[in-house]
Design a protein around this motif. Structure first.
Motif, mmCIF file in Angstrom:
data_model
loop_
_atom_site.group_PDB
_atom_site.id
_atom_site.type_symbol
_atom_site.label_atom_id
_atom_site.label_comp_id
_atom_site.label_asym_id
_atom_site.label_seq_id
_atom_site.Cartn_x
_atom_site.Cartn_y
_atom_site.Cartn_z
ATOM 1 N N SER A 69 0.797 -1.152 -0.007
ATOM 2 C CA SER A 69 0.005 -0.086 -0.051
ATOM 3 C C SER A 69 0.948 1.205 -0.055
ATOM 4 C CB SER A 69 -0.931 0.030 1.216
ATOM 5 O OG SER A 69 -1.903 -1.105 1.057
ATOM 6 N N ARG A 129 -5.446 0.664 4.526
ATOM 7 C CA ARG A 129 -4.822 1.679 5.648
ATOM 8 C C ARG A 129 -5.416 1.506 7.085
ATOM 9 N NH1 ARG A 129 -4.372 6.610 2.845
ATOM 10 N NH2 ARG A 129 -3.121 7.020 4.766
ATOM 11 N N HIS A 140 -8.930 4.452 9.759
ATOM 12 C CA HIS A 140 -9.254 5.486 8.697
ATOM 13 C C HIS A 140 -10.703 5.654 8.388
ATOM 14 C CE1 HIS A 140 -8.230 7.373 4.816
ATOM 15 N NE2 HIS A 140 -9.271 6.780 4.350
ATOM 16 N N GLN A 141 -11.129 6.940 8.245
ATOM 17 C CA GLN A 141 -12.551 6.967 7.982
ATOM 18 C C GLN A 141 -12.684 7.995 6.652
ATOM 19 O OE1 GLN A 141 -15.180 5.776 9.779
ATOM 20 N NE2 GLN A 141 -13.592 5.102 11.343
ATOM 21 N N ASP A 187 -13.976 7.279 0.928
ATOM 22 C CA ASP A 187 -13.090 6.359 0.300
ATOM 23 C C ASP A 187 -13.120 4.987 0.709
ATOM 24 O OD1 ASP A 187 -11.968 7.114 2.068
ATOM 25 O OD2 ASP A 187 -9.940 7.713 1.007
ATOM 26 N N VAL A 188 -13.713 4.923 1.703
ATOM 27 C CA VAL A 188 -13.513 3.188 2.365
ATOM 28 C C VAL A 188 -14.704 2.314 1.723
ATOM 29 C CG1 VAL A 188 -13.691 1.835 4.593
ATOM 30 C CG2 VAL A 188 -12.849 4.169 4.786
ATOM 31 N N GLN A 218 -8.485 -0.929 6.768
ATOM 32 C CA GLN A 218 -9.715 -0.483 5.811
ATOM 33 C C GLN A 218 -9.171 -0.748 4.658
ATOM 34 O OE1 GLN A 218 -11.847 -0.833 8.158
ATOM 35 N NE2 GLN A 218 -12.801 1.521 8.099
ATOM 36 N N VAL A 244 -9.249 0.902 1.160
ATOM 37 C CA VAL A 244 -9.700 2.286 0.532
ATOM 38 C C VAL A 244 -9.547 2.423 -1.033
ATOM 39 C CG1 VAL A 244 -8.936 4.805 0.688
ATOM 40 C CG2 VAL A 244 -9.154 3.210 2.848
#
Length: 289
Positions: free
Chosen positions: A126, A145, A149-150, A153-154, A258, A260
């Motif tokens: 990544s 990620r 991560h929020q 794009d998740v 996550q 993404v």
């Protein structure tokens, strides 16, 4: 200038200002002014007005050929813009941890619905893919990620399972035992390895790495032979493990990442294909987790 170029081409076709005026339709003085404006812009004489009706000069004939090329290019550009079907090369980066048959098959199905798209799919860690995306070398990146991560794009969550040689360890380890156990892991900067290290306290612990192996099948073989613990996506482990491998109860450890989707803001018509790929990957994760 485009209108003036079109008028010049019409004049070459019709042979007179009067006929051009009828086709546009404009008044004859208006057509004459367009030709004069073009002459002023190009600083050359396009019509020999000594003849009745006027005829194109040598410079006029040369400008006429270039005008035809320009107008043809404009029409081709309009046709290209009007064609809403995605076409062109779409460069996609996929994290190593997601490059299994289910995800790859989903991407292939999504891409197949856009026959004018030429897909360039590459796998990598990544961190490397994010760097390439930021440098403009990828149009899209599907990466892993940290769990916190929020954002829009998740696509979903990739949960990791710990596997071991069957009967080689207790079904559940204490927190203190995790860092001291030998591990069979992918080389840095493996996303799963970084998540494991973060869970175990980051720099306060040094993992005991019995073997660094990038190929997942070879990793499983090393774990099967008892060289250490291994990591794999829970959705893949749920399909069933060989009899000589077993899941280790991770208790409260949050071994998740996550998934993404990074997308260039300059995708234009390729955005439809990118969205289809992102949706498909999200569906695969949702079904298998």
């Amino acid at each position: 200038m485009l209108e003036e170029l079109r008028t010049l081409v019409l004049f070459a076709e019709e042979g007179s200002i009067q006929n051009v005026a009828r086709r546009l339709p404009l008044t004859q003085p208006a057509v004459t002014r367009q030709v004069q404006r073009l002459e002023d812009m190009l600083e050359t004489t396009l019509l020999d007005r000594r003849q009745k009706p006027p005829r194109l000069t040598t410079a006029g004939l040369e400008v006429l050929e270039r005008a035809k090329d320009i107008l043809a290019s404009i029409e081709a550009l309009k046709a290209f813009a009007a064609d809403t079907e995605p076409q062109g090369v779409l460069r996609v980066g996929l994290a190593h941890g997601l490059s299994d048959g289910s995800v790859a098959g989903g991407i292939a199905r999504a891409a197949a619905t856009f026959p004018k798209i030429s897909l360039r799919l590459k796998t990598g860690w990544s961190a490397d893919l994010i760097e390439q995306f930021e440098r403009g070398l990828l149009d899209m990146g599907i990466v892993l990620r940290p769990a916190g991560h929020q954002g829009p794009d998740v696509l979903g969550t990739e949960r990791l399972a710990v596997i071991a040689q069957a009967g080689a360890t207790k079904s559940r380890l204490t927190d203190a035992a995790w860092a001291s156990m030998p591990w069979v892991l992918s080389p840095e900067p493996c996303d799963a390895r970084q998540r494991l290290l973060a869970i175990l306290g980051g720099e306060r612990h040094r993992l005991v790495v019995a073997a660094e192996i990038q190929d997942p099948a070879m990793q499983m073989e090393w774990v099967r032979r008892g060289h250490g613990l291994g990591l794999m996506p829970s959705r893949l482990a749920a399909r069933g493990l060989p009899d000589d491998l077993a899941l280790v109860d991770t208790g409260d450890l949050d071994l998740s990442l996550q998934v993404v989707a990074l997308r260039s803001p300059h995708l234009n018509r390729l955005a439809k294909a990118a969205q289809a790929i992102a949706t498909t990957v999200g569906d695969v994760l949702d079904i298998e987790t």
